[in-house]
Design a protein around this motif. Sequence first.
Motif, PDB file in Angstrom:
ATOM      1  N   THR A 123      19.596   1.365 -10.474  1.00  0.00           N
ATOM      2  CA  THR A 123      20.112   0.101 -10.949  1.00  0.00           C
ATOM      3  C   THR A 123      19.853  -0.979  -9.933  1.00  0.00           C
ATOM      4  N   SER A 124      19.902  -2.211 -10.398  1.00  0.00           N
ATOM      5  CA  SER A 124      19.564  -3.336  -9.543  1.00  0.00           C
ATOM      6  C   SER A 124      20.535  -3.440  -8.396  1.00  0.00           C
ATOM      7  N   SER A 125      20.028  -3.648  -7.226  1.00  0.00           N
ATOM      8  CA  SER A 125      20.817  -3.799  -6.016  1.00  0.00           C
ATOM      9  C   SER A 125      20.011  -4.636  -5.055  1.00  0.00           C
ATOM     10  N   PRO A 126      20.616  -5.033  -3.921  1.00  0.00           N
ATOM     11  CA  PRO A 126      19.853  -5.842  -2.975  1.00  0.00           C
ATOM     12  C   PRO A 126      18.621  -5.158  -2.445  1.00  0.00           C
ATOM     13  N   SER A 127      18.547  -3.812  -2.563  1.00  0.00           N
ATOM     14  CA  SER A 127      17.419  -3.092  -1.974  1.00  0.00           C
ATOM     15  C   SER A 127      16.498  -2.498  -3.018  1.00  0.00           C
ATOM     16  N   SER A 128      16.664  -2.840  -4.273  1.00  0.00           N
ATOM     17  CA  SER A 128      15.777  -2.317  -5.300  1.00  0.00           C
ATOM     18  C   SER A 128      15.305  -3.456  -6.182  1.00  0.00           C
ATOM     19  N   PRO A 129      14.018  -3.482  -6.551  1.00  0.00           N
ATOM     20  CA  PRO A 129      13.501  -4.581  -7.350  1.00  0.00           C
ATOM     21  C   PRO A 129      14.052  -4.562  -8.755  1.00  0.00           C
ATOM     22  N   GLY A 130      14.310  -5.738  -9.311  1.00  0.00           N
ATOM     23  CA  GLY A 130      14.809  -5.835 -10.667  1.00  0.00           C
ATOM     24  C   GLY A 130      13.687  -5.750 -11.678  1.00  0.00           C
ATOM     25  N   ASP A 131      14.099  -5.877 -12.957  1.00  0.00           N
ATOM     26  CA  ASP A 131      13.114  -5.743 -14.027  1.00  0.00           C
ATOM     27  C   ASP A 131      12.129  -6.910 -14.048  1.00  0.00           C
ATOM     28  N   ASP A 132      12.581  -8.085 -13.592  1.00  0.00           N
ATOM     29  CA  ASP A 132      11.739  -9.259 -13.680  1.00  0.00           C
ATOM     30  C   ASP A 132      10.904  -9.488 -12.433  1.00  0.00           C
ATOM     31  N   VAL A 133      10.886  -8.540 -11.516  1.00  0.00           N
ATOM     32  CA  VAL A 133      10.138  -8.694 -10.276  1.00  0.00           C
ATOM     33  C   VAL A 133       8.788  -8.000 -10.407  1.00  0.00           C
ATOM     34  N   THR A 134       7.720  -8.688 -10.041  1.00  0.00           N
ATOM     35  CA  THR A 134       6.389  -8.082 -10.036  1.00  0.00           C
ATOM     36  C   THR A 134       6.262  -7.149  -8.847  1.00  0.00           C
ATOM     37  N   LEU A 135       5.823  -5.938  -9.109  1.00  0.00           N
ATOM     38  CA  LEU A 135       5.763  -4.922  -8.063  1.00  0.00           C
ATOM     39  C   LEU A 135       4.438  -4.905  -7.323  1.00  0.00           C
ATOM     40  N   GLY A 136       3.460  -5.668  -7.757  1.00  0.00           N
ATOM     41  CA  GLY A 136       2.203  -5.768  -7.027  1.00  0.00           C
ATOM     42  C   GLY A 136       1.124  -4.838  -7.548  1.00  0.00           C
ATOM     43  N   GLU A 137       0.042  -4.741  -6.773  1.00  0.00           N
ATOM     44  CA  GLU A 137      -1.109  -3.915  -7.137  1.00  0.00           C
ATOM     45  C   GLU A 137      -1.532  -3.051  -5.962  1.00  0.00           C
ATOM     46  N   LEU A 138      -2.155  -1.925  -6.279  1.00  0.00           N
ATOM     47  CA  LEU A 138      -2.649  -0.984  -5.267  1.00  0.00           C
ATOM     48  C   LEU A 138      -4.154  -0.822  -5.443  1.00  0.00           C
ATOM     49  N   THR A 139      -4.879  -0.946  -4.346  1.00  0.00           N
ATOM     50  CA  THR A 139      -6.331  -0.787  -4.352  1.00  0.00           C
ATOM     51  C   THR A 139      -6.708   0.461  -3.569  1.00  0.00           C
ATOM     52  N   PHE A 140      -7.553   1.298  -4.161  1.00  0.00           N
ATOM     53  CA  PHE A 140      -7.966   2.559  -3.532  1.00  0.00           C
ATOM     54  C   PHE A 140      -9.323   2.955  -4.089  1.00  0.00           C
ATOM     55  N   SER A 141      -9.902   3.983  -3.495  1.00  0.00           N
ATOM     56  CA  SER A 141     -11.205   4.471  -3.957  1.00  0.00           C
ATOM     57  C   SER A 141     -11.183   5.994  -4.040  1.00  0.00           C
ATOM     58  N   VAL A 142     -12.020   6.520  -4.943  1.00  0.00           N
ATOM     59  CA  VAL A 142     -12.112   7.966  -5.160  1.00  0.00           C
ATOM     60  C   VAL A 142     -13.574   8.379  -5.003  1.00  0.00           C
ATOM     61  N   ASP A 143     -13.796   9.438  -4.248  1.00  0.00           N
ATOM     62  CA  ASP A 143     -15.150   9.955  -4.037  1.00  0.00           C
ATOM     63  C   ASP A 143     -15.077  11.475  -4.028  1.00  0.00           C
ATOM     64  N   TYR A 144     -16.247  12.114  -4.165  1.00  0.00           N
ATOM     65  CA  TYR A 144     -16.290  13.584  -4.141  1.00  0.00           C
ATOM     66  C   TYR A 144     -17.424  14.048  -3.241  1.00  0.00           C
ATOM     67  N   ASN A 145     -17.109  14.975  -2.341  1.00  0.00           N
ATOM     68  CA  ASN A 145     -18.085  15.552  -1.421  1.00  0.00           C
ATOM     69  C   ASN A 145     -18.526  16.910  -1.978  1.00  0.00           C
ATOM     70  N   PHE A 146     -19.698  16.956  -2.579  1.00  0.00           N
ATOM     71  CA  PHE A 146     -20.165  18.184  -3.218  1.00  0.00           C
ATOM     72  C   PHE A 146     -20.428  19.311  -2.231  1.00  0.00           C
ATOM     73  N   PRO A 147     -21.091  19.077  -1.094  1.00  0.00           N
ATOM     74  CA  PRO A 147     -21.326  20.198  -0.167  1.00  0.00           C
ATOM     75  C   PRO A 147     -20.025  20.876   0.304  1.00  0.00           C
ATOM     76  N   LYS A 148     -18.983  20.090   0.509  1.00  0.00           N
ATOM     77  CA  LYS A 148     -17.718  20.664   1.007  1.00  0.00           C
ATOM     78  C   LYS A 148     -16.705  20.923  -0.105  1.00  0.00           C
ATOM     79  N   LYS A 149     -17.048  20.605  -1.349  1.00  0.00           N
ATOM     80  CA  LYS A 149     -16.132  20.754  -2.483  1.00  0.00           C
ATOM     81  C   LYS A 149     -14.792  20.094  -2.171  1.00  0.00           C
ATOM     82  N   ALA A 150     -14.859  18.826  -1.823  1.00  0.00           N
ATOM     83  CA  ALA A 150     -13.661  18.110  -1.381  1.00  0.00           C
ATOM     84  C   ALA A 150     -13.528  16.789  -2.127  1.00  0.00           C
ATOM     85  N   LEU A 151     -12.314  16.480  -2.515  1.00  0.00           N
ATOM     86  CA  LEU A 151     -11.987  15.191  -3.112  1.00  0.00           C
ATOM     87  C   LEU A 151     -11.562  14.236  -2.005  1.00  0.00           C
TER      88      LEU A 151
END
Length: 426
Positions: free
Chosen positions: A142-170
Amino acid sequence: MAEITSVHPGFDVSPVVAGLIGATVLVVSVSVTVFVWTCCHQQAEKKHKTPPYKFIHMLKGISIYPETLSNKKKITRIRRDRSGAAKEGGGGTLLLGAAEAGAVGPSKAPEGPPQVQQLPIKVDYGDELSPDQSLTPGGSKTSSPSSPGDDVTLGELTFSVDYNFPKKALVVTIQQAHGLPVMDEHTQSSDPYIKMTILPDKRHRVKTRVLRKTLEPVFDETFTFYGIPYSQLQDLVLHFLVLSFDRFSRDDVIGEVMVPLAGVDPSTGKVQLTREILKRNIQKCISRGELQVSLSYQPVAQRMTVVVLKARHLPKMDITGLSDPYVKVNVYYGRKRIAKKKTHVKKCTLNPVFNESFSYDIPAELLPDVSIEFLVIDFERTTKNEAVGRLILGAHSAGAAGAEHWHQVCAAPGRAVAKWHGLSEY
């Protein structure tokens, strides 16, 4: 001429011995004087100095913990009407009977109808989230001083995904977050970091470092997950949990990002992705495991006995595929935590057997407003302990099974009632 005779003293003491005796007497005298002065000074300070907080002991030994010294927490108070139901009131007080109020004030209760005395109580206590405040129907705090409310924009996250075939690793690189909400009102900022898990097995868990006082964190951290065949990528989901670090309490959850890899093809190279951070959706999850507890209430002694028996099918929390669980038991009166205890840690097991008993003095008339919270926690020696699951029995039971268990205990005094309960995510 008269003979002069020498006069000798009755006893002969050497100067060295006399000096030692004198020094000893002086040291003892000074020590006694200092001790007496210290005691008198402490007594005087106690009489004239107001303590930073106080303990208030209610009827039958139910103690209300010290009020938080921080003024940043929201204050909500409860009014209890004659029917015994606790409700929020505009007066901001908790009405106690004369017998209960007698433990607070020296005045005696007069004969006749029981009088009531107003006792202000702060609801929030430290880092604890009371059962009443925990979850909304949508699943988030529930809304409190330490938690964002419903009308607050939470932002965006930027990341990348790749795959290493020789090592079978994500290979996943968490680059940055943009437009995070303010979680600390004092600094008007946040201390964000990100936990990442690969679903559905949750065997791979990593987290970034904490970046202080920023709403635009740049992490640039790369995580490599070995032993993942490329053919299985379509069945996996990347789960990013964005949090704000809190030194003195439980870290605040900002939001989460769920990325199914079914629509991502890293075979031709690194895939750059940006996703909106959404409000966390906490739902009951069978994979959280189950907890067996036993409750019994003795009306004569007015004592509730809680036995944490065992747990089963707990999720894997460690790299070894096991967990080091223990159970923390919190007792709430209304929305105020009044007692806390915990079991011993059971090492390297997903089906721990605890068999530990705890007793609490609870008057019968307070049972309708009492809740017992069980937190199953994974012990970590080097990092912060992580909550595995949660169970609430009593006035704030989330499900029908918990409410039924509590009803059976209250309807059958003196009889121990043991049941299995599914754990919900905390």
